[in-house]
Design an enzyme around this catalytic site. Structure first.
Site, mmCIF file in Angstrom:
data_model
loop_
_atom_site.group_PDB
_atom_site.id
_atom_site.type_symbol
_atom_site.label_atom_id
_atom_site.label_comp_id
_atom_site.label_asym_id
_atom_site.label_seq_id
_atom_site.Cartn_x
_atom_site.Cartn_y
_atom_site.Cartn_z
ATOM 1 N N ALA A 1 1.014 -0.872 -0.213
ATOM 2 C CA ALA A 1 -0.358 -0.004 -0.292
ATOM 3 C C ALA A 1 0.971 1.004 0.137
ATOM 4 O O ALA A 1 1.772 1.268 -0.935
ATOM 5 C CB ALA A 1 -0.870 0.172 1.812
ATOM 6 N N SER A 2 0.592 2.205 1.006
ATOM 7 C CA SER A 2 1.300 3.327 0.762
ATOM 8 C C SER A 2 2.709 3.586 1.135
ATOM 9 O O SER A 2 3.397 4.619 0.979
ATOM 10 C CB SER A 2 0.292 4.497 1.169
ATOM 11 N N THR A 3 2.761 2.374 2.408
ATOM 12 C CA THR A 3 4.159 2.257 2.623
ATOM 13 C C THR A 3 5.226 2.619 1.755
ATOM 14 O O THR A 3 6.558 2.943 1.193
ATOM 15 C CB THR A 3 4.595 1.468 3.318
#
Length: 614
Positions: free
Chosen positions: A317-319
């Site tokens: 995801a956004s990591t």
């Protein structure tokens, strides 16, 4: 007539004398053969009847944490064994002892099966962990149960139990294949490492079997010991784990269904804590686990037997935006470049949404990282295309095992256009690049890969290998060949993502200035949200079944002024990254710095004392 009778009598005497002579000659020859020509052979056979050779298992090496605190040690127990060649009637002996040991017929059948699989001179365990009453009863009745004896055995105590189950693993009886490679593993009580550190360092921890010769009487009872070659104990092993941090992190995460977390020293690759929840009791396997318990572990939907830190594969995801930002900077995209986020981006007829319904307005790269603006990364990926993103991700370890020294690690995955054409028989669409830019689509990472990515960015772009076994000297890692300026920019943005009021993790900031952390949250969708659902209102996480809830992720480093530690937390189906994973990351990194500061002070004091003595 009388003369004839006399001759017959003498003739008979002569025949008898001749027969006696022949018999004596045969006896003498036989004695000569036995006692002179074959004396050594029959002496050996005699000794075989009188002397028994017994292999003795070595003590297994102990396992300690980085400060010498015990994690896995040996305990003393008693067991009864049966040597088949010393028992004239094995079935009768087992029936006799069954009342003392409460053996069922199924257990007796299993013991008989084991006996058939091994040489008759090797002992077979009848029962482990005897009580004192059982030991006494067997000792008193031993003459009536030939072949049975009681001996001291070893158990294995894991001081933190399930809290270190995935890091240490467990030991259990060897398989048939394992026993074929090492005959000492056929001995009663022999155990081998089956997972974790116990498996990886089996050769060192196991030691070398000893041998003793004992003299026995006609009943097989030991009269005396003739010769003894002691076993060589296994080597003790010191780990990089911090026992108190491991225990703290495990207790922190234990209330949740499925979570994994790891803490790394970003300069050495030392694993300070490795926790996968739920864990299991490693001592369950020591004496053999029953089928019902095993089925319960294997069929548990929260997967207690899986080390999720190294084997759980999740959409980052956004990591993953950290890798996308670095790839954009490396190909020359200015960090000052702005994009306007209205809450979505159109790609042809497809609408790609930002997590913030109203959008973020105009943002540059620093703000996009800090606020986790999806649209900024859509636009950036559209500009640079998938090639640099995939290349940077692979350079940061995505799709490659980290090389940690415990088994069953998974490699994660990142797709390429070539892979999609070959495997999916489909072209690579622009939408694939868009989804990749926010860590969805064809991207999977393990928690340890997430932590490693964060560590190598925080340490200035130096490759490290995570490890659990303590090393005297860790060789310098190779450079990842990334710009120091770009890394510095990323770390500043990640610091503001936590410590700026506009950052996604501001509520999880560490308020103690010297321990402040930076980091990035992620929320990985595991289901597709339909347009109809968006229009009518997306259902709350609490309204969904557990399996359909989002994964919660956080990667972080600390302290921001002089990075030393990296953490990754993945909460399976636990919602938003900012609501679960980031607060857990904060607690773990705070405790890490508190404990390691204390350790540093103690080591400095010890060195000072040593210097004064010298």
């Amino acid at each position: 007539m009388q003369h004839t009778s006399k001759n017959e009598f003498l003739k008979r005497i002569a025949i008898i004398a001749f027969i006696q002579f022949v018999l004596m000659f045969v006896i003498v020859v036989r004695l000569y053969i036995l006692q002179v020509l074959h004396s050594e052979q029959y002496k050996t056979l005699s000794d075989d009847n009188r002397i028994r050779v017994r292999l003795t298992l070595p003590n297994r090496g102990h396992i300690y944490d980085r400060n010498g605190k015990p994690l896995a040690t040996n305990t003393i127990s008693y067991r009864t064994i049966l040597i088949p060649e010393d028992s004239p009637d094995i079935k009768k002996t087992l029936q006799q002892v069954s009342s003392v040991l409460s053996l069922s017929q199924d257990e007796i059948d299993r013991i008989l099966k084991k006996i058939k699989q091994k040489p008759r001179f090797l002992p077979t365990v009848v029962k482990d962990d005897l009580t004192w009453d059982q030991v006494s009863a067997i000792e008193i009745n031993m003459l009536e149960m030939p072949g049975l004896s009681v001996e001291e055995g070893r158990g294995r105590d894991y001081s933190l139990g399930r809290h270190t189950s995935h890091a240490l693993g467990y030991i259990a009886a060897p398989s048939d294949e394992e026993a074929k490679t090492d005959k000492s593993l056929m001995l009663p009580g022999a155990k081998v490492g089956k997972n974790g550190i116990e498996k990886s360092y089996e050769a060192s921890l196991q030691g070398i079997a000893g041998q003793k010769e004992v003299e026995v009487n006609a009943h097989g009872r030991i009269i005396r010991e003739l010769r003894y070659t002691p076993s060589i104990p296994g080597k003790d092993l010191h780990l990089t784990l911090h026992k108190d941090l491991q225990d703290y992190t495990s207790k922190l995460l234990e209330p949740y269904n499925s979570v994994s977390a790891i803490v790394l020293d970003i300069h050495t690759g030392e694993v300070l804590s490795l926790v996968s929840v739920p864990g299991y009791d490693p001592e369950l396997f020591f004496n053999g686990i029953d089928q019902k318990t095993w089925d319960g572990l294997i069929n548990n939907k929260y997967a207690p037997m899986t080390n999720k830190v190294i084997s759980g594969q999740y959409s980052p995801a956004s990591t993953f935006k950290i890798a996308v930002a670095l790839s954009a900077l490396d190909v020359g995209v200015s960090p000052k470049e702005n994009y306007f986020c209205p809450g979505f981006m159109m790609m042809g007829r497809h609408k790609f949404h930002c997590w913030k319904r109203g959008g973020h307005g105009s943002v540059d790269m620093h703000q996009a990282i800090m606020k986790s603006c999806d649209v900024f990364f859509y636009q950036t990926a559209k500009k640079i295309d998938e090639g640099p993103i995939i290349s940077t991700a692979q350079n940061l370890g995505v799709g490659t095992k980290t090389g940690i020294d415990i088994p069953y690690e998974q490699s994660g995955f990142i797709a390429s256009p070539e892979w999609k054409r070959r495997v999916k028989k489909l072209p690579w669409y622009p939408g694939d690049t868009i989804l990749t830019s926010i860590g969805q689509g064809y991207v999977l990472m393990t928690p340890i890969q997430l932590a490693l990515m964060m560590a190598e960015i925080a340490n200035g772009g130096v490759k490290i290998t995570p490890h659990l076994a303590k090393k005297e000297n860790v060789p310098a890692g190779k450079s990842l060949n990334v710009s120091k300026k770009n890394l510095k920019f990323l770390l500043a943005a990640l610091s503001d993502a936590v410590n700026s009021p506009s950052g996604t993790s501001y509520r999880s900031r560490i308020k103690e200035k010297k321990w402040q952390m930076g980091g990035k949250t992620g929320t990985a969708q595991v289901r597709r949200i339909t347009m109809a659902e968006r229009e009518s209102g997306v259902r709350k996480e609490s309204e969904l079944p557990w399996e359909l809830r989002n994964h919660s992720l956080f990667v972080g480093f600390a302290p921001v002024d002089n990075p030393r530690f990296a953490v990754a937390v993945v909460g399976a189906h636990l919602g938003f990254g900012s609501s679960f994973a980031a607060p857990m990351g904060k607690e773990i990194l705070t405790k890490t710095q508190e404990l390691m500061e204390k350790e540093d002070i103690e080591k400095a004091q010890q060195k000072k004392v040593q210097d004064n003595v010298q």
